[in-house]
Design a protein around this motif. Sequence first.
Motif, PDB file in Angstrom:
ATOM      1  N   ASN A 121       3.373  -4.636 -19.112  1.00 39.77           N
ATOM      2  CA  ASN A 121       2.600  -3.717 -18.296  1.00 39.77           C
ATOM      3  C   ASN A 121       2.527  -2.302 -18.849  1.00 39.77           C
ATOM      4  OD1 ASN A 121       1.531  -4.672 -15.476  1.00 39.77           O
ATOM      5  ND2 ASN A 121       3.231  -5.974 -16.125  1.00 39.77           N
ATOM      6  N   ILE A 159      -3.373  -3.981  -4.476  1.00 43.44           N
ATOM      7  CA  ILE A 159      -3.048  -2.775  -5.235  1.00 43.44           C
ATOM      8  C   ILE A 159      -3.345  -2.972  -6.719  1.00 43.44           C
ATOM      9  CG2 ILE A 159      -1.384  -1.895  -3.564  1.00 43.44           C
ATOM     10  CD1 ILE A 159       0.838  -2.880  -5.477  1.00 43.44           C
ATOM     11  N   LEU A 212       7.885  -6.195 -17.653  1.00 44.61           N
ATOM     12  CA  LEU A 212       7.679  -4.751 -17.695  1.00 44.61           C
ATOM     13  C   LEU A 212       7.015  -4.353 -19.005  1.00 44.61           C
ATOM     14  CD1 LEU A 212      10.889  -3.285 -16.067  1.00 44.61           C
ATOM     15  CD2 LEU A 212       8.683  -3.835 -15.060  1.00 44.61           C
ATOM     16  N   LEU A 224      -9.657  -2.785  -8.752  1.00 48.23           N
ATOM     17  CA  LEU A 224      -9.061  -2.650  -7.423  1.00 48.23           C
ATOM     18  C   LEU A 224     -10.075  -3.148  -6.399  1.00 48.23           C
ATOM     19  CD1 LEU A 224      -7.534   0.943  -7.650  1.00 48.23           C
ATOM     20  CD2 LEU A 224      -6.242  -1.131  -7.228  1.00 48.23           C
ATOM     21  N   PRO A 225      -9.612  -3.672  -5.246  1.00 48.51           N
ATOM     22  CA  PRO A 225     -10.575  -4.067  -4.215  1.00 48.51           C
ATOM     23  C   PRO A 225     -11.357  -2.841  -3.737  1.00 48.51           C
ATOM     24  CG  PRO A 225      -8.376  -4.859  -3.689  1.00 48.51           C
ATOM     25  CD  PRO A 225      -8.240  -3.944  -4.854  1.00 48.51           C
ATOM     26  N   LYS A 250      -6.220   9.960  -4.947  1.00 46.62           N
ATOM     27  CA  LYS A 250      -4.787  10.070  -5.209  1.00 46.62           C
ATOM     28  C   LYS A 250      -4.475  10.208  -6.703  1.00 46.62           C
ATOM     29  CE  LYS A 250      -1.817   9.393  -1.764  1.00 46.62           C
ATOM     30  NZ  LYS A 250      -0.585  10.205  -1.671  1.00 46.62           N
ATOM     31  N   SER A 262     -10.015   0.112  -1.677  1.00 48.81           N
ATOM     32  CA  SER A 262      -8.936   0.888  -2.294  1.00 48.81           C
ATOM     33  C   SER A 262      -9.442   1.892  -3.322  1.00 48.81           C
ATOM     34  CB  SER A 262      -7.950  -0.033  -3.014  1.00 48.81           C
ATOM     35  OG  SER A 262      -7.285  -0.848  -2.105  1.00 48.81           O
ATOM     36  N   LYS A 316      -9.629  -0.682 -14.697  1.00 47.92           N
ATOM     37  CA  LYS A 316      -8.595  -1.155 -13.766  1.00 47.92           C
ATOM     38  C   LYS A 316      -9.315  -1.660 -12.519  1.00 47.92           C
ATOM     39  CE  LYS A 316      -4.582  -0.686 -11.298  1.00 47.92           C
ATOM     40  NZ  LYS A 316      -3.591  -1.692 -11.554  1.00 47.92           N
ATOM     41  N   LEU A 325       0.833  -1.206   0.000  1.00 51.28           N
ATOM     42  CA  LEU A 325       0.000   0.000   0.000  1.00 51.28           C
ATOM     43  C   LEU A 325       0.866   1.253   0.000  1.00 51.28           C
ATOM     44  CD1 LEU A 325      -2.733  -1.221   2.504  1.00 51.28           C
ATOM     45  CD2 LEU A 325      -2.991  -0.898   0.047  1.00 51.28           C
ATOM     46  N   TYR A 348       2.296   1.662  -3.514  1.00 49.78           N
ATOM     47  CA  TYR A 348       1.309   2.011  -4.542  1.00 49.78           C
ATOM     48  C   TYR A 348       0.781   3.430  -4.363  1.00 49.78           C
ATOM     49  CZ  TYR A 348      -2.572   1.610  -7.777  1.00 49.78           C
ATOM     50  OH  TYR A 348      -3.432   1.807  -8.815  1.00 49.78           O
ATOM     51  N   TYR A 349       0.509   3.807  -3.119  1.00 50.78           N
ATOM     52  CA  TYR A 349      -0.072   5.139  -2.903  1.00 50.78           C
ATOM     53  C   TYR A 349       0.971   6.201  -2.599  1.00 50.78           C
ATOM     54  CZ  TYR A 349      -4.537   2.870  -2.936  1.00 50.78           C
ATOM     55  OH  TYR A 349      -5.627   2.156  -3.326  1.00 50.78           O
ATOM     56  N   THR A 363       4.204   6.365  -5.745  1.00 48.56           N
ATOM     57  CA  THR A 363       3.664   6.768  -7.043  1.00 48.56           C
ATOM     58  C   THR A 363       3.338   8.256  -7.095  1.00 48.56           C
ATOM     59  OG1 THR A 363       1.551   5.977  -6.241  1.00 48.56           O
ATOM     60  CG2 THR A 363       2.760   4.537  -7.726  1.00 48.56           C
ATOM     61  N   ASP A 364       3.418   8.948  -5.943  1.00 47.58           N
ATOM     62  CA  ASP A 364       3.271  10.409  -5.963  1.00 47.58           C
ATOM     63  C   ASP A 364       4.456  11.048  -6.673  1.00 47.58           C
ATOM     64  OD1 ASP A 364       0.929  10.368  -4.699  1.00 47.58           O
ATOM     65  OD2 ASP A 364       1.629  11.163  -2.783  1.00 47.58           O
ATOM     66  N   ARG A 424      -4.689   7.830  -8.913  1.00 45.84           N
ATOM     67  CA  ARG A 424      -4.196   6.586  -9.508  1.00 45.84           C
ATOM     68  C   ARG A 424      -5.161   6.109 -10.595  1.00 45.84           C
ATOM     69  NH1 ARG A 424      -0.063   6.735  -9.868  1.00 45.84           N
ATOM     70  NH2 ARG A 424       0.149   4.529 -10.360  1.00 45.84           N
ATOM     71  N   GLU A 460       5.855   7.879 -11.685  1.00 46.89           N
ATOM     72  CA  GLU A 460       4.697   7.220 -12.287  1.00 46.89           C
ATOM     73  C   GLU A 460       4.997   5.738 -12.489  1.00 46.89           C
ATOM     74  OE1 GLU A 460       0.806   7.757 -14.088  1.00 46.89           O
ATOM     75  OE2 GLU A 460       2.073   9.240 -13.115  1.00 46.89           O
ATOM     76  N   ILE A 461       4.470   4.880 -11.621  1.00 55.70           N
ATOM     77  CA  ILE A 461       4.634   3.444 -11.846  1.00 55.70           C
ATOM     78  C   ILE A 461       3.289   2.757 -11.684  1.00 55.70           C
ATOM     79  CG2 ILE A 461       7.084   3.189 -11.255  1.00 55.70           C
ATOM     80  CD1 ILE A 461       6.203   2.318  -8.456  1.00 55.70           C
ATOM     81  N   GLY A 462       3.133   1.653 -12.372  1.00 52.53           N
ATOM     82  CA  GLY A 462       1.877   0.913 -12.319  1.00 52.53           C
ATOM     83  C   GLY A 462       1.826  -0.032 -11.129  1.00 52.53           C
ATOM     84  N   SER A 463       0.691  -0.728 -11.012  1.00 54.64           N
ATOM     85  CA  SER A 463       0.490  -1.680  -9.910  1.00 54.64           C
ATOM     86  C   SER A 463       1.582  -2.741  -9.873  1.00 54.64           C
ATOM     87  CB  SER A 463      -0.843  -2.401 -10.078  1.00 54.64           C
ATOM     88  OG  SER A 463      -1.891  -1.503 -10.041  1.00 54.64           O
ATOM     89  N   PHE A 464       1.886  -3.290 -11.068  1.00 56.89           N
ATOM     90  CA  PHE A 464       2.822  -4.406 -11.115  1.00 56.89           C
ATOM     91  C   PHE A 464       4.208  -3.975 -10.626  1.00 56.89           C
ATOM     92  CE2 PHE A 464       5.827  -7.312 -13.076  1.00 56.89           C
ATOM     93  CZ  PHE A 464       5.236  -8.551 -12.849  1.00 56.89           C
ATOM     94  N   MET A 465       4.671  -2.816 -11.133  1.00 61.46           N
ATOM     95  CA  MET A 465       5.981  -2.313 -10.722  1.00 61.46           C
ATOM     96  C   MET A 465       6.010  -2.011  -9.232  1.00 61.46           C
ATOM     97  SD  MET A 465       8.628  -2.290 -12.373  1.00 61.46           S
ATOM     98  CE  MET A 465       9.680  -1.067 -11.613  1.00 61.46           C
TER      99      MET A 465
END
Lengths: 223, 278
Positions: free
Chosen positions: B23, A163, B20, B73-74, B84, B77, B71, A70, A73-74, A77-78, B86, A81-86
Motif C-alpha cells: 500500500n 473508504i 502494508l 471512492l464511492p 478533507k 464520499s 483513487k 468513516l 478514514y476521515y 487521518t487528520d 484525502r 497520514e494513513i491510507g484507506s487500507f490502513m
Amino acid sequence: MIVEIIISQMPYLLHGLWVALQLLACLLALGLVLGLSLALLEVYGHWTLRWLGILFERIFRGIPAIVLLLLFYYGVTDFVEIGSFMAAVLALGLRSAAYQSQIFRGCILSVPPGQMQAARAMGMSKMKAVRDIVLPQALRLSIGPWTNEFSSEMKATSLAYVIGVVELTRQAKYIISSTQGNILIVFAVVAALYFIFNRLGNWGLYKLEKKLAVPGFEQRGDA
Amino acid sequence: MRKKLQGLVGGTAFAVVGALGLNAANAEALVAGVEASFPPWAYVEDGEYKGIAIDAMRAIAEDQDMEVEFKDLPWPSLIPALAKGRIDLLVTGLNITEERNEVLDFSIPWWENDDEVLVAEDSDLNVVTALCCGATVGAQGGATQYQWLEDNLEANEDVDVTLRSYEDYVTAIEDMGTGRLDAVVTSTDTAEDFIAKDRPVKIVGTIQQNQPQALAVQKGDPNEILGKLNAGIMNIYESGQWTEIVKEYSPQSTIRSIPTTMPDYVDAYEEPIPGYSD
C-alpha cells in the motif's frame, strides 16, 4: 454472453478477493494480539486497567462497522497520514479486538479455578501459571467461538469499499457499472466466492481445533 | 501448542507487513479522486481506469508535466474526501453548483449537460406522467438531479411524487426494471450510455439544465494545481485531443466549445482565472 463476462472478469474478482483476504488477515492479527491482551487485563489486571479494557470494548462493540470505517478514514487521518487500507485495518481490527477480548475472557474464566490454585500451590508464579496452565487450555477452548469471529470479519471486509479499499465487492461493482447491468449474476458469483472462503477458513480452524485437542482431556461435564 | 501459536502469530504478522508494503503509494503524485462506476466519465474495465474524465486527465497531466494517480471512492464520499484533503483533485463528470462552490474550487467548465427522464422500455408513461401523479422517481443521492427533483417536484404540494435515492445509477435502473421505480432522472451522457449498452430503458423527455461540468480542487487551491488544469484543458481542447477522447467513449455527443457556461457565483471564475486569462 454473461458467462463470458464472468470468465473474463474472474481475475479481477480474484484480485479483489486477495485484497479482502489481506485485510482480513491484518485485522484478525491486530484483533488477536490486542484482544488477548485486553482479555488478560480484564481477568487479571488492576481494576483501573480492567476498567479501561471494558470501556474500550464497550465503545468498539457499540458502533457500527461502517461508521467506524468513516470515522477512521476521515477523522484519524487528520492527525496521522494513513491510507484507506490502513484505516480499514485499524477500524475493523480494533472492533475485532473488542469482540475477541470477550471470546478469550470467557474461555479464560471457563478454565476451572482449581487449576490456578493447584499451579500456585506447586510454587508457580502467577505469570507462569497463566502462561503454562490457564492459557493453553483457554486458547484451545477459544478456537470454536473464534471461527465465528473469522466468518463475521470476513463478511465485514466487504464494507471497506466505502473508504476506497478496492476489495471484492468494489470489483463486482466495477463489472456491473462497466457493463451497465448484470447485478444479480455478478453478485451471485461474489456471494459464492465469500461463501467458499468462509467455509475453507472454518474448515481449517476446525482441523486446527482437532489437531490441538489433548486426547483424554476434556472439559465437557466437569466444568 | 505454544510453538504452533507462535507460528500462527508470526505468519499473520508477516502477512500484515506484506500488505502494508503493497500500500505504499507514490508520495510525489497528486491523487485524483474518481467514482469508477460512472460511465462514460469514469469506470473500470479489465482492471484499468477508463472514461472521458480519466483519459482527459491523463492527457492534461502529460501536457502539463504533472504526475497523477487515481483513487476510487464511492460518489457520496468524493466531495468530503476532497474537502478533507484525502484527495487532491476531483476528476469525474462533476456538475458545478453553488453549494459545491462553497467547499471546493472548479476548473474552467469543459462540458454541459441536460437531464433525461428515463422509463422502462415497455412503459406507457410520458414525460408528464412519469414525474407526477403518484410516480416513484429515482436518482443518485447527492447528485444535482436528485437535488432538482427534491426542490422542484417533491417540495411542490401540487405534484405528487415519491423520491428514492441510490448510491449509483446502475442500481436505480435495475430497480426500475423490477418495477419499484416508474422513472429515473439522470444526465444526458449517462442516459445515452445505458441505451448504447442495450439496457431496457427509453428517454421520454429532457429537462434542459445547461448544467456545466468541471474538475475541482480543494478550496483555495493549496497545491496550486488549478492553473495547470485550466491550461491543460484549453491545450487538449485546442489540439483536438479532447474531441477524440469524447468521441471514443460517447460517439453521439456534441462537443461544446470550452469553456462552456461559467456561472458568476463560482469563486474560481473571478478574473484573472489562473492558467486561462492570466
